[in-house]
Motif scaffolding. Sequence first.
Motif, PDB file in Angstrom:
ATOM      1  N   VAL A  76       0.843  -1.184   0.011  1.00  0.00           N
ATOM      2  CA  VAL A  76       0.008   0.109  -0.088  1.00  0.00           C
ATOM      3  C   VAL A  76       0.805   1.031  -0.081  1.00  0.00           C
ATOM      4  CG1 VAL A  76      -0.052  -0.079   2.524  1.00  0.00           C
ATOM      5  CG2 VAL A  76      -2.131   1.372   0.846  1.00  0.00           C
ATOM      6  N   LEU A  77       0.091   2.202  -0.589  1.00  0.00           N
ATOM      7  CA  LEU A  77       1.164   3.790  -0.922  1.00  0.00           C
ATOM      8  C   LEU A  77       1.703   3.995   0.924  1.00  0.00           C
ATOM      9  CD1 LEU A  77       0.025   6.086  -3.818  1.00  0.00           C
ATOM     10  CD2 LEU A  77       1.561   4.433  -3.466  1.00  0.00           C
ATOM     11  N   ASN A  78       2.451   4.875   0.967  1.00  0.00           N
ATOM     12  CA  ASN A  78       3.451   4.930   2.028  1.00  0.00           C
ATOM     13  C   ASN A  78       3.652   6.709   1.662  1.00  0.00           C
ATOM     14  OD1 ASN A  78       3.954   5.172   5.016  1.00  0.00           O
ATOM     15  ND2 ASN A  78       6.213   3.921   4.768  1.00  0.00           N
ATOM     16  N   PHE A  79       2.796   7.432   2.345  1.00  0.00           N
ATOM     17  CA  PHE A  79       2.868   8.852   2.132  1.00  0.00           C
ATOM     18  C   PHE A  79       3.966   9.344   3.795  1.00  0.00           C
ATOM     19  CE2 PHE A  79      -0.953   8.227  -0.297  1.00  0.00           C
ATOM     20  CZ  PHE A  79      -0.356   8.974  -1.458  1.00  0.00           C
ATOM     21  N   VAL A  80       4.735   9.911   2.680  1.00  0.00           N
ATOM     22  CA  VAL A  80       5.956  11.072   4.265  1.00  0.00           C
ATOM     23  C   VAL A  80       5.042  12.303   4.960  1.00  0.00           C
ATOM     24  CG1 VAL A  80       7.710  11.782   3.951  1.00  0.00           C
ATOM     25  CG2 VAL A  80       7.102   9.499   2.433  1.00  0.00           C
ATOM     26  N   ASP A 205     -10.283   4.940 -11.324  1.00  0.00           N
ATOM     27  CA  ASP A 205      -9.730   5.101 -12.529  1.00  0.00           C
ATOM     28  C   ASP A 205      -8.649   4.302 -12.123  1.00  0.00           C
ATOM     29  OD1 ASP A 205      -7.515   6.549 -14.257  1.00  0.00           O
ATOM     30  OD2 ASP A 205      -6.439   7.983 -12.744  1.00  0.00           O
ATOM     31  N   THR A 206      -9.440   3.123 -12.833  1.00  0.00           N
ATOM     32  CA  THR A 206      -8.805   2.198 -12.831  1.00  0.00           C
ATOM     33  C   THR A 206      -7.737   1.652 -14.268  1.00  0.00           C
ATOM     34  OG1 THR A 206     -10.609   0.755 -13.912  1.00  0.00           O
ATOM     35  CG2 THR A 206     -10.101   1.108 -10.788  1.00  0.00           C
ATOM     36  N   LYS A 207      -7.050   2.387 -15.041  1.00  0.00           N
ATOM     37  CA  LYS A 207      -6.177   2.075 -15.735  1.00  0.00           C
ATOM     38  C   LYS A 207      -5.133   0.730 -14.807  1.00  0.00           C
ATOM     39  CE  LYS A 207      -5.787   6.105 -16.811  1.00  0.00           C
ATOM     40  NZ  LYS A 207      -5.128   7.032 -17.951  1.00  0.00           N
ATOM     41  N   LEU A 208      -4.553   0.271 -16.280  1.00  0.00           N
ATOM     42  CA  LEU A 208      -3.308  -0.266 -15.582  1.00  0.00           C
ATOM     43  C   LEU A 208      -2.412   0.539 -15.499  1.00  0.00           C
ATOM     44  CD1 LEU A 208      -2.430  -3.040 -16.385  1.00  0.00           C
ATOM     45  CD2 LEU A 208      -0.892  -2.927 -18.671  1.00  0.00           C
ATOM     46  N   ASN A 209      -2.167   1.473 -15.716  1.00  0.00           N
ATOM     47  CA  ASN A 209      -0.843   2.190 -15.224  1.00  0.00           C
ATOM     48  C   ASN A 209      -1.331   2.438 -14.458  1.00  0.00           C
ATOM     49  OD1 ASN A 209      -2.289   4.745 -16.327  1.00  0.00           O
ATOM     50  ND2 ASN A 209      -1.220   4.913 -17.603  1.00  0.00           N
ATOM     51  N   ASN A 210      -1.948   2.341 -13.009  1.00  0.00           N
ATOM     52  CA  ASN A 210      -2.176   2.815 -12.111  1.00  0.00           C
ATOM     53  C   ASN A 210      -1.935   1.575 -10.861  1.00  0.00           C
ATOM     54  OD1 ASN A 210      -2.653   5.494 -12.382  1.00  0.00           O
ATOM     55  ND2 ASN A 210      -5.254   5.773 -12.601  1.00  0.00           N
ATOM     56  N   LEU A 213       4.222  -2.836 -10.793  1.00  0.00           N
ATOM     57  CA  LEU A 213       4.031  -4.494 -10.301  1.00  0.00           C
ATOM     58  C   LEU A 213       5.587  -4.247 -10.051  1.00  0.00           C
ATOM     59  CD1 LEU A 213       2.710  -5.275 -14.429  1.00  0.00           C
ATOM     60  CD2 LEU A 213       1.818  -5.391 -12.166  1.00  0.00           C
ATOM     61  N   ASP A 214       6.148  -5.710  -9.303  1.00  0.00           N
ATOM     62  CA  ASP A 214       7.042  -5.832  -9.204  1.00  0.00           C
ATOM     63  C   ASP A 214       8.351  -6.051  -9.944  1.00  0.00           C
ATOM     64  OD1 ASP A 214       8.763  -7.075  -6.416  1.00  0.00           O
ATOM     65  OD2 ASP A 214       9.428  -7.918  -7.770  1.00  0.00           O
ATOM     66  N   MET A 215       9.744  -5.286 -10.809  1.00  0.00           N
ATOM     67  CA  MET A 215      10.538  -5.620 -11.445  1.00  0.00           C
ATOM     68  C   MET A 215      11.032  -7.050 -11.840  1.00  0.00           C
ATOM     69  SD  MET A 215      12.026  -2.961 -13.186  1.00  0.00           S
ATOM     70  CE  MET A 215      11.951  -1.397 -12.604  1.00  0.00           C
ATOM     71  N   LYS A 216      11.314  -7.776 -10.305  1.00  0.00           N
ATOM     72  CA  LYS A 216      11.602  -8.853 -10.622  1.00  0.00           C
ATOM     73  C   LYS A 216      10.179 -10.415 -11.177  1.00  0.00           C
ATOM     74  CE  LYS A 216      15.666  -8.973  -7.785  1.00  0.00           C
ATOM     75  NZ  LYS A 216      15.540  -8.845  -7.118  1.00  0.00           N
ATOM     76  N   THR A 217       9.336 -10.300 -10.002  1.00  0.00           N
ATOM     77  CA  THR A 217       7.668 -11.144 -10.073  1.00  0.00           C
ATOM     78  C   THR A 217       6.724 -10.503 -11.179  1.00  0.00           C
ATOM     79  OG1 THR A 217       7.238  -9.576  -8.429  1.00  0.00           O
ATOM     80  CG2 THR A 217       8.708 -11.782  -7.517  1.00  0.00           C
ATOM     81  N   ARG A 218       7.082  -9.278 -11.550  1.00  0.00           N
ATOM     82  CA  ARG A 218       6.271  -8.644 -12.014  1.00  0.00           C
ATOM     83  C   ARG A 218       4.341  -9.708 -11.634  1.00  0.00           C
ATOM     84  NH1 ARG A 218       7.820  -7.155 -17.515  1.00  0.00           N
ATOM     85  NH2 ARG A 218       5.624  -7.458 -18.577  1.00  0.00           N
ATOM     86  N   LYS A 219       4.783  -9.436  -9.995  1.00  0.00           N
ATOM     87  CA  LYS A 219       3.315  -9.909  -9.672  1.00  0.00           C
ATOM     88  C   LYS A 219       2.886  -8.318  -9.162  1.00  0.00           C
ATOM     89  CE  LYS A 219       2.671 -14.105  -8.418  1.00  0.00           C
ATOM     90  NZ  LYS A 219       1.805 -14.587  -9.727  1.00  0.00           N
ATOM     91  N   ALA A 220       1.431  -8.143  -9.107  1.00  0.00           N
ATOM     92  CA  ALA A 220       1.246  -6.903  -8.575  1.00  0.00           C
ATOM     93  C   ALA A 220       1.951  -6.237  -7.520  1.00  0.00           C
ATOM     94  CB  ALA A 220      -0.548  -6.077  -8.235  1.00  0.00           C
ATOM     95  N   LEU A 221       2.446  -5.128  -6.770  1.00  0.00           N
ATOM     96  CA  LEU A 221       2.744  -4.570  -6.173  1.00  0.00           C
ATOM     97  C   LEU A 221       1.918  -3.831  -4.876  1.00  0.00           C
ATOM     98  CD1 LEU A 221       6.715  -3.363  -6.469  1.00  0.00           C
ATOM     99  CD2 LEU A 221       6.248  -5.091  -5.006  1.00  0.00           C
ATOM    100  N   CYS A 222       0.794  -2.826  -5.285  1.00  0.00           N
ATOM    101  CA  CYS A 222      -0.093  -1.782  -4.821  1.00  0.00           C
ATOM    102  C   CYS A 222      -0.785  -1.035  -5.801  1.00  0.00           C
ATOM    103  CB  CYS A 222       0.463  -0.536  -3.903  1.00  0.00           C
ATOM    104  SG  CYS A 222       1.267   0.377  -4.462  1.00  0.00           S
ATOM    105  N   VAL A 223      -2.102  -0.355  -6.192  1.00  0.00           N
ATOM    106  CA  VAL A 223      -2.385   0.123  -6.289  1.00  0.00           C
ATOM    107  C   VAL A 223      -2.574   1.844  -6.137  1.00  0.00           C
ATOM    108  CG1 VAL A 223      -5.334   0.744  -7.074  1.00  0.00           C
ATOM    109  CG2 VAL A 223      -4.993  -1.743  -6.864  1.00  0.00           C
ATOM    110  N   LEU A 224      -2.265   2.315  -7.191  1.00  0.00           N
ATOM    111  CA  LEU A 224      -2.006   3.926  -7.221  1.00  0.00           C
ATOM    112  C   LEU A 224      -2.756   5.167  -7.511  1.00  0.00           C
ATOM    113  CD1 LEU A 224       1.373   3.676  -9.316  1.00  0.00           C
ATOM    114  CD2 LEU A 224       1.423   3.348  -7.109  1.00  0.00           C
TER     115      LEU A 224
END
Length: 353
Positions: A76-80, A205-210, A213-224
């Motif tokens: 999940v996104l971690n806001f600063v 706003d569920t576009k693929l580019n939102n 994906l993880d660089m190595k596994t290509r598994k979804a990390l989180c939704v943006l």
Amino acid sequence: MQQAIHHFQIMSQPVHCRSFGHGNINYTFQITTDNGKQYILQRINTHVFKNPVQLMQNVIAVTQHIRRKVDDPNRVLNFVPALDGSYYYRDERRRYWRCYEFVGGFCLEAPESDADFYESAVAFGRFQEQLSDFPAETLFETIPNFHNTPDRYRQLHIAMDEDACDRLQYVQREIDFIMEREQEAGTIQRMLESGELPLRVTHNDTKLNNVLLDMKTRKALCVLDLDTVMPGSSLFDFGDSIRFGAATAPEDVQELSRMSLDLHRFEVYTKGYLDGCHSLTKREIELLPLGAKIITLELAVRFLTDYLESDHYFKTQYSDHNLVRTRAQLRLVQDMEAKWNQMQKIIENYVEN
Ligand code: GN1
Ligand code: MG
């Protein structure tokens, strides 16, 4: 370097900044610091999001809700926080900024494989599931009537009447196509109002580019891109992913013959979304194809309205960009209509009897 980054509580020194992503609304930068940590710094488009403070309250509440449900904090996104402890910084030009940790990963403009698309579907499905117990009444409507399709038509009618930059003469065919479908376009909104479809907390706003994906596994990390998380319909979340990711061409393709619906990708996404989300009603599942068609039509209406209003909403790269986008979306609607029975057939396999 964007000076705004110095107003957030990051412990290391920023050394590098570059523009990031392909969003049509906000301004996004990737910041690298001297200890290698990376951040995303975003300037919120306040022409589009009139109340950025309320918007950030939504985003923080939603990310905190999801954080309680995931094992891995990178899911999940971690806001600063900014130096004053709030989650935004307002600069001397009254521009609003926010910052979140960037843990690596990448976004796709088009799926490179079925597996990529399936991953994004599970991520959006899971997101829906995670928010199924979020108290909707605590959310601000960041853009009122965002996916109220009849209201989008109303705005198009106004733009046609005003014809501010004399462009109506070029778009009669597009207008005819859109108006022939005006009645049908309002069906989801009407079913939400009558209670036949449930109002849920959705991404909108569920576009693929939102999806990251993880660089190595290509598994979804989180939704943006959580700016439009609001009460809405699961049909539109499903549908917008289909519109963008199950299309055979980019949303602004000029060569219309390249634009069609990939039925196989439609099925892949359906499977992934329903694997990630188990709370849809039978009626919602049955109507998923309609969600895809109406959201595509609605976006065409929005692009065309912006074209007639001289392109003040979406970022454009050239003068007819919004018209090109409109035509591409309408071509996709047309192809969905041609493939309607096949879309229904695919969905039937997922509706429990
Ligand atoms: C905008 O910001 P971005 O590119 O993720 C728009 C969506 C449209 C999309 C079309 C707040 O999304 O509604 O579907 O462009 N977001 C807003 O590409 O209007
Ligand atoms: Mg985006």
